[in-house]
Design a protein around this motif. Structure first.
Motif, PDB file in Angstrom:
ATOM      1  N   ASN A  72       0.815  -1.211   0.000  1.00  0.00           N
ATOM      2  CA  ASN A  72       0.000   0.000   0.000  1.00  0.00           C
ATOM      3  C   ASN A  72       0.853   1.269   0.000  1.00  0.00           C
ATOM      4  OD1 ASN A  72      -2.554   1.280  -0.015  1.00  0.00           O
ATOM      5  ND2 ASN A  72      -2.358   1.727   2.170  1.00  0.00           N
ATOM      6  N   ARG A  82       3.175   3.990  -5.403  1.00  0.00           N
ATOM      7  CA  ARG A  82       2.487   4.769  -6.430  1.00  0.00           C
ATOM      8  C   ARG A  82       3.157   4.397  -7.763  1.00  0.00           C
ATOM      9  NH1 ARG A  82       1.508   5.950  -1.563  1.00  0.00           N
ATOM     10  NH2 ARG A  82       1.644   8.059  -0.667  1.00  0.00           N
ATOM     11  N   VAL A 113      -2.647   4.321  -7.887  1.00  0.00           N
ATOM     12  CA  VAL A 113      -2.461   3.815  -6.528  1.00  0.00           C
ATOM     13  C   VAL A 113      -3.527   2.751  -6.261  1.00  0.00           C
ATOM     14  CG1 VAL A 113      -1.393   5.893  -5.595  1.00  0.00           C
ATOM     15  CG2 VAL A 113      -3.866   5.692  -5.579  1.00  0.00           C
ATOM     16  N   ARG A 121      -6.506   0.708  -4.843  1.00  0.00           N
ATOM     17  CA  ARG A 121      -7.733   1.025  -4.117  1.00  0.00           C
ATOM     18  C   ARG A 121      -8.318  -0.223  -3.464  1.00  0.00           C
ATOM     19  NH1 ARG A 121     -10.909   2.489  -8.052  1.00  0.00           N
ATOM     20  NH2 ARG A 121     -12.502   0.884  -7.972  1.00  0.00           N
ATOM     21  N   ILE A 139      -2.534  12.792  -4.014  1.00  0.00           N
ATOM     22  CA  ILE A 139      -3.058  11.732  -3.147  1.00  0.00           C
ATOM     23  C   ILE A 139      -3.684  12.331  -1.898  1.00  0.00           C
ATOM     24  CG2 ILE A 139      -2.367   9.796  -1.682  1.00  0.00           C
ATOM     25  CD1 ILE A 139      -0.295   9.073  -3.799  1.00  0.00           C
ATOM     26  N   PHE A 192      -7.046  10.777  -0.171  1.00  0.00           N
ATOM     27  CA  PHE A 192      -6.958  10.507   1.263  1.00  0.00           C
ATOM     28  C   PHE A 192      -8.198  11.077   1.953  1.00  0.00           C
ATOM     29  CE2 PHE A 192      -5.564  11.451   5.617  1.00  0.00           C
ATOM     30  CZ  PHE A 192      -5.052  10.218   5.987  1.00  0.00           C
ATOM     31  N   THR A 206      -8.474   0.662   0.488  1.00  0.00           N
ATOM     32  CA  THR A 206      -7.233   1.060   1.154  1.00  0.00           C
ATOM     33  C   THR A 206      -7.288   2.523   1.572  1.00  0.00           C
ATOM     34  OG1 THR A 206      -6.205   1.698  -0.923  1.00  0.00           O
ATOM     35  CG2 THR A 206      -5.864  -0.569  -0.200  1.00  0.00           C
ATOM     36  N   PRO A 251      -4.782   5.492   1.649  1.00  0.00           N
ATOM     37  CA  PRO A 251      -3.444   5.774   1.107  1.00  0.00           C
ATOM     38  C   PRO A 251      -2.432   6.032   2.234  1.00  0.00           C
ATOM     39  CG  PRO A 251      -5.099   6.968  -0.133  1.00  0.00           C
ATOM     40  CD  PRO A 251      -5.809   6.367   1.043  1.00  0.00           C
TER      41      PRO A 251
END
Length: 932
Positions: A590, A593, A655, A657, A689, A694, A731, A733
Motif C-alpha cells: 500500500n 504509487r 495507486v 484502491r 493523493i 486521502f 485502502t 493511502p
C-alpha cells in the motif's frame, strides 16, 4: 615600440630562467646575491608590503605564511624578506624611494627589525631532513648548541635549548617550499630509524610557539601551496600572518610586477603615448567585449588595457590562467620568460601584443617551444601540428582569408586553456587580430566562415557566438552520432573485440539514471522513494536496481516509474499492476504509487529517438567519453533534448484502491492525472493523493477503532502499509509515517484521542481554547523521532480518564528472559476479555492455587500469583500492576492472558502486535466445525 626596453638579462642569445630560488649550490640564489639584485626587479605590491610589515618593528609577533600556487611569487617575496633582515637599511631606502614615486607616506616610514640573523632555505631539496640540523649549521652559535643537544637523550631539540640559542642570537628562519618538504618526508628513516615526520611535526609546533611567544628572538616564515596539510595546521594554530595573493589589488599588482620585471623603463613611457598607440584596440575592445556596459564605464575599461601595455589584458589572463594551472615544473611555466620572448619577436611590429602574435607556424621563436611544453603537459602534444595542417589546408584552398595565420594562431593558443575555458568566441578572435585600425564586422565574419569551412579540426561553430577551438579528433559530434546509431554496440549481449568498445545496455541504464536525476535533484529530497524500473520490470524487476531500492529496504512511500505503456485502458492497468504486485512485492504494497507514461507516449525503451538521444548523452558523459574535454563539452547539447523528452513523458499515476491476493486481476487502482513535469512530479503525486484520495474522515474512524483496542502507533502504521483483505474495505493511502502521525495528532487535538507517551496519557486539556492550542501542546509532548513515535499507545479519552491516567510505557524492545514469554490461551469460560475490577491474590509456599487460577501439581515456594477478577480493557489491565504494587523492573515468571469467543483471525491480529523481541507459546481450545 615607444622606446620600451627589455632588461638586459632578456636580450642575450640564451635567455635565462626567471624562477626565483633562495639558495643554490653555485651561490646564485636570490638570498645569496646582493640585495640590490632582487630589489631592482621587485615591485612593492600589497603582498610584498604585508610580508615586510610582518618583520618590521611594528610586527604583531606571529609566524608568517605565504600561501599560493606555484608561480605566484612566494620565493621572490621571501628573498626580499631575507634581505630586509640582513640589510634593513638598504631595504628601508628602497621602500622610501618607492614611497616617493607613488606618493606613499607609509612606504617612506617603514622601519625593519634589526639584530636578527636570517636563515633561509628552499627545504624541498631535502638537504636538511631534520630542521634542527639547518639551524645548527647556519646559526652563529649552532655548533655549541648542537653539542648540547647531542648530549641529551631527546629525539629532537627541546624548546628551552632553542630559546637559549635564539637569545644568544635572534633569528629569522625562512623556509621556502615548506609543504613540499613536509609532504615528502617518510614516516621513518629506513637507515637511522628516526620518526622523521613525527619529529618534524613536533618541531614545527615548537618553532611556531616560540615565534608567537618570543618574537624578539625568533621570526618564523614558511611558504605553502594551500592549507590542506598537517604542517600548515601546526603553524595555523598560532594565528599567523597569511600572505595569500588574493587581495583586491592582487591582479593589478601582479600585472605591474610583470611589467616592472620585464622592462627597465616601462614607468617612463608617457600615458598619452600609450593611449594613442592603443586607441583603435581599446575602442574595439569596449565595443566587442563589453557591449553590456554603459559609456560611463568606457574610460575604466580602456584604462585596464592601457595598464597592461604592451600586452593585451586578454593575453595576460590567458597565459596566467593556463600556465599557473599547469602541473608542469616551474621552469616550464615561466610566464615572464614567455612574455619577454614574444616581445622580442613582435614588439616592434604591432602596437599591442595579443594571442594572435604566437604564430603557430613560427620556426625560430623560442616562445613556441615554451608554449608547446605547456600543451604537452595538458595532453595536447599534437595540437600544434593539427593547427599547422589546418593553416596549410586554408592556404592550399586559395580562399580569401587574409588573417588566416593570426586567426589560426589565436584559436590554437586559446585551445590550450584547460576545461571549459578552451577556445575563443568570434568577438574575442576579432579583437585578437585587431591592430592599428578596426576590422569591419562583415569582413571578419566572412573571413572566419571561410576559415572554419576549410579547417576540419575547428569545433564549436554549431553554437552561434560560442567559443571556437582546435581539437585533435575530427568532427567529434559526428563520431558520437555514428556510434549511437550502431545498435550492435549497445545490444545486451554485445562482446568487445580488438579495437572495438561496446556498451551493452548502457543506453537504457542512462535513461534510468537521467530520469532519477530529474525526479530526485541533488538539492532536494522528495517525500517518496523514486525507483526507475528497467526493461525487464514485468518478470524480474529487482535484478538491476540498487540494493537500497529493493522492497526490503523501503521505509517511506515509493514512486515506481513504469517504463512501458500498459494496454487495455483502466482495466488493463488494474489487471497488469495487480498481478505484478502479487508476484513481485511481498509487503508494504500500500506504499506504492505507479507513475505511468502518457497515453500517447511510446514505451521508454522502445522509442528509437529517445534511445538515440540517450546514447549520445551517455557517450559525452563522464561514464562514456566525457573524460576527454572535447566530448564532455558536447554533453549538454545531447543531454538537453533527452531531458526535455523525459520531463514531459509521464502525466498520470496509479495507486491501489482494492486488493485481492487470491485473484490479483480483480485488484482496482485509482488512476489520476498530473500536470507537473520533471522534478516536480514526485511532490505533485503526493499532493494529489493527499487532496483527492486521502479521506480524513475514513482515516479518523480507522484510528479511533485502533484506539479502542489500545493499539500502538507502530502497529497501526504497519497495518496501513498493507492493503486490507478482500471485501473488508478500500485502502487508506499511506502518506508516510510522519504525515500520518501528524493527522493522528490533529485527531488528538480535537479531543477524540489520547496518546500514551512514556507512561503518561497526553490529550486535549480543558484549558485549550481551540484545536490549534491543543495541537501545539500535544505536538510538544508527543512528537518524537519516528521510532519513538511508533512506541506511543493510542487510547480513547473516556477509557483512560481524559488523559489523567499514568501507566507504564509499552514494553516493546525490552529484553526478556528465555522461556519466560507470555502464554496466550483462549479459555472456555464465558464472558468478555478478562480485566480489572477486584484483584485477587494467592500467596504462599505449598499452596496449589497456581498462577492465573490454573491447578499447580507441584508447590512453588516464594512465588506470588496475581489475577484480575473482572473483564477489563487492555489499558485497565496495565493499571493492575500499580494496584498490585509490582514494579516495572520485576521479572514475571509466567504471564497468561485469557481470551474467550475470539475468531482465529482476531487472535492472529493480536499476535502480530506482540514485539518481535518477545517469544511465547500458544495454546488454543476450540470445537470442531465451530466456524462462523
Amino acid at each position: 615600440m615607444l622606446g620600451l626596453k627589455l632588461r638586459d638579462e632578456f636580450l642575450g642569445t640564451h635567455m635565462p630562467g626567471t624562477a626565483i630560488s633562495l639558495r643554490t649550490s653555485d651561490n646564485q640564489g636570490a638570498a645569496q646575491k646582493s640585495p640590490d639584485h632582487i630589489l631592482s626587479i621587485t615591485y612593492p605590491t600589497a603582498d610584498v608590503q604585508t610580508a615586510l610589515k610582518a618583520i618590521s618593528k611594528k610586527n604583531s609577533g606571529r609566524p608568517i605564511v605565504l600561501m599560493g600556487d606555484r608561480g605566484r611569487g612566494k620565493s621572490h617575496i621571501m628573498a626580499v624578506m631575507h634581505h630586509a633582515v640582513q640589510s634593513p637599511a638598504i631595504v628601508e631606502n628602497w621602500l622610501k624611494d618607492w614611497g616617493t614615486k607613488q606618493g606613499s607616506d607609509e612606504l617612506k616610514t617603514f622601519e625593519m627589525v634589526k639584530g636578527y640573523v636570517p636563515i633561509s632555505e628552499p627545504v624541498h631539496n631535502h638537504e636538511y631532513p631534520l630542521l634542527w640540523d639547518l639551524l645548527f649549521d647556519r646559526h652563529p652559535k649552532g655548533q655549541y648548541y648542537r653539542g648540547q643537544f647531542e648530549s641529551m637523550t631527546q629525539p629532537f631539540p627541546p624548546r628551552t635549548l632553542l630559546e637559549k640559542m635564539f637569545q644568544d642570537q635572534p633569528t629569522c628562519l625562512i623556509l621556502d617550499e615548506f609543504q613540499t618538504w613536509y609532504g615528502g618526508l617518510p614516516d621513518k628513516d629506513p637507515k637511522t630509524g628516526l620518526l622523521l615526520k613525527k619529529y618534524a611535526f613536533n618541531f614545527v609546533q615548537i618553532l611556531s610557539e616560540i615565534a608567537k611567544d618570543r618574537p624578539e628572538i625568533l621570526i618564523f616564515a614558511i611558504s605553502v601551496l594551500n592549507n590542506q596539510n598537517d604542517a600548515f595546521q601546526q603553524v595555523h594554530r598560532q594565528g599567523p600572518v597569511i600572505v595569500d595573493f588574493r587581495g583586491p589589488s592582487a591582479k593589478q599588482d601582479r600585472q605591474k610586477l610583470l611589467l616592472h620585471r620585464l622592462f627597465e623603463n616601462r614607468r617612463n613611457i608617457s600615458e598619452p603615448d600609450i593611449i594613442s598607440t592603443m586607441s583603435a584596440y581599446t575602442s574595439e575592445r569596449f565595443r566587442l567585449l563589453h557591449t553590456h556596459k554603459s559609456e560611463a564605464e568606457k574610460e575604466r575599461v580602456q584604462q585596464e588595457a592601457f595598464a597592461c601595455w604592451p600586452f593585451s589584458p586578454e593575453l595576460l589572463d590567458l597565459l596566467e590562467d593556463h600556465i599557473l594551472l599547469s602541473s608542469a615544473a616551474q621552469e616550464t611555466r615561466d610566464l615572464i620568460r614567455i612574455l619577454a620572448q614574444v616581445y622580442r619577436t613582435r614588439g616592434d611590429i604591432v602596437p599591442v601584443i595579443t594571442p594572435a602574435d604566437f604564430f603557430v607556424d613560427g620556426e625560430t621563436d623560442e616562445v613556441q617551444t615554451l608554449v608547446d611544453s605547456i600543451s604537452v603537459q595538458a595532453g595536447q602534444d599534437k595540437l600544434r601540428q593539427i593547427a599547422q595542417r589546418n593553416l596549410e589546408a586554408v592556404r592550399d584552398a586559395g580562399v580569401n582569408v587574409p588573417d588566416a595565420r593570426e586567426l589560426v594562431s589565436t584559436i590554437w593558443m586559446r585551445s590550450m586553456s584547460p576545461g571549459k575555458n578552451a577556445g575563443g568566441t568570434p568577438a574575442v578572435l576579432h579583437l585578437d587580430i585587431t591592430r592599428g585600425s578596426a576590422i569591419d564586422d562583415n569582413a571578419f565574419q566572412a573571413e572566419l566562415a571561410l576559415l572554419i569551412e576549410n579547417s576540419v579540426n575547428i569545433h564549436g561553430d554549431e553554437v552561434p557566438g560560442g567559443p571556437l577551438w582546435f581539437g585533435i579528433n575530427e568532427n567529434p559530434r559526428s563520431k558520437v552520432r555514428a556510434c549511437a546509431k550502431n545498435n550492435k554496440l549497445w545490444h545486451i549481449g554485445a562482446v568487445p573485440t580488438a579495437g572495438l568498445t561496446v556498451y551493452p545496455g548502457k543506453d537504457m541504464l542512462h535513461i534510468r539514471n537521467t530520469l532519477r536525476h530529474i525526479f530526485v535533484p541533488e538539492t532536494t529530497q522528495p517525500l517518496s522513494r523514486v525507483i526507475i524500473l528497467g526493461p525487464n520490470w514485468k518478470n524480474d524487476p529487482w535484478c538491476d536496481v540498487d540494493e537500497a531500492d529493493k522492497p526490503t529496504k523501503w521505509d517511506r512511500p515509493v514512486l515506481l516509474v513504469v517504463p512501458d505503456q500498459i494496454e487495455g485502458g483502466p482495466a488493463g492497468v488494474n489487471s497488469t499492476l495487480g498481478e505484478w504486485l502479487a508476484k513481485h512485492v511481498q509487503k508494504r504494497r500500500n506504499t506504492i504509487r505507479f507513475l505511468l507514461p502518457a497515453a500517447d507516449a511510446m514505451s521508454l525503451f522502445a522509442d528509437e529517438e529517445l534511445i538515440f538521444s540517450a546514447r549520445c548523452s551517455f557517450l559525452c558523459s563522464r561514464e562514456g567519453w566525457g573524460s576527454d574535454t572535447t566530448y564532455r563539452a558536447l554533453h549538454q547539447d545531447f543531454d538537453r533534448p533527452l531531458r526535455a523528452s523525459l520531463k514531459t513523458r509521464f502525466n498520470r499515476f496509479a495507486v491501489l484502491r482494492k486488493w485481492d491476493f487470491q485473484q490479483p486481476r480483480n485488484c482496482a487502482f485509482e488512476i489520476e492525472k498530473i500536470t507537473a513535469q520533471g522534478g516536480d512530479i514526485p511532490t505533485a503525486v503526493e499532493a494529489k493523493i493527499l487532496s483527492d484520495l486521502f479521506d480524513q474522515t475514513e482515516f479518523k474512524q480507522f484510528v479511533l477503532k485502533r484506539a479502542k483496542d489500545s493499539d500502538f502507533v507502530g502497529s497501526m502504521m504497519d497495518d496501513l502499509t498493507e492493503p486490507p483483505p478482500p471485501n473488508t474495505g478500500e485502502t487508506i493511502p499511506f502518506l508516510g509515517e510522519t504525515k500520518i502521525y501528524e493527522f493522528v495528532l490533529e485527531i488528538a487535538a480535537a479531543g477524540d484521542l489520547v496518546l500514551n507517551v512514556g507512561g503518561t496519557w497526553i490529550g486535549r486539556r480543558p484549558e485549550d481554547a481551540n484545536d490549534e492550542d491543543a495541537l501545539r501542546y500535544i505536538r510538544g509532548k508527543a512528537f518524537k523521532s519516528v521510532q519513538e513515535n511508533r512506541q506511543i499507545q493510542l487510547g480513547l479519552p473516556g477509557a483512560v480518564g481524559g488523559g489523567t491516567v499514568t501507566v507504564p510505557s509499552a514494553p516493546a524492545g525490552s529484553a526478556t528472559q528465555p522461556g519466560a514469554g507470555g502464554i496466550i490461551t483462549p479459555w472456555p469460560p464465558a464472558g468478555n476479555v478478562p480485566g480489572g475490577g477486584t484483584v485477587g491474590e494467592t500467596v504462599g509456599p505449598g499452596e496449589n492455587a497456581g498462577i492465573g487460577g490454573l491447578p499447580n501439581h507441584e508447590p512453588i515456594t516464594a512465588i506470588k500469583s496475581k489475577k484480575s477478577e473482572e473483564p477489563a480493557t487492555g489499558i485497565n489491565l496495565s493499571g493492575c500492576f500499580e494496584t498490585w504494587g509490582v514494579p516495572t523492573s520485576q521479572t514475571i515468571e509466567t504471564a497468561r492472558i485469557e481470551f474467550a469467543g475470539l475468531t482465529a483471525q482476531q487472535i492472529k491480529q493480536i499476535l502480530q502486535r506482540i514485539p518481535s523481541t518477545f517469544r511465547a507459546t500458544l495454546e488454543i481450545v476450540y470445537k470442531n466445525g465451530g466456524e462462523q
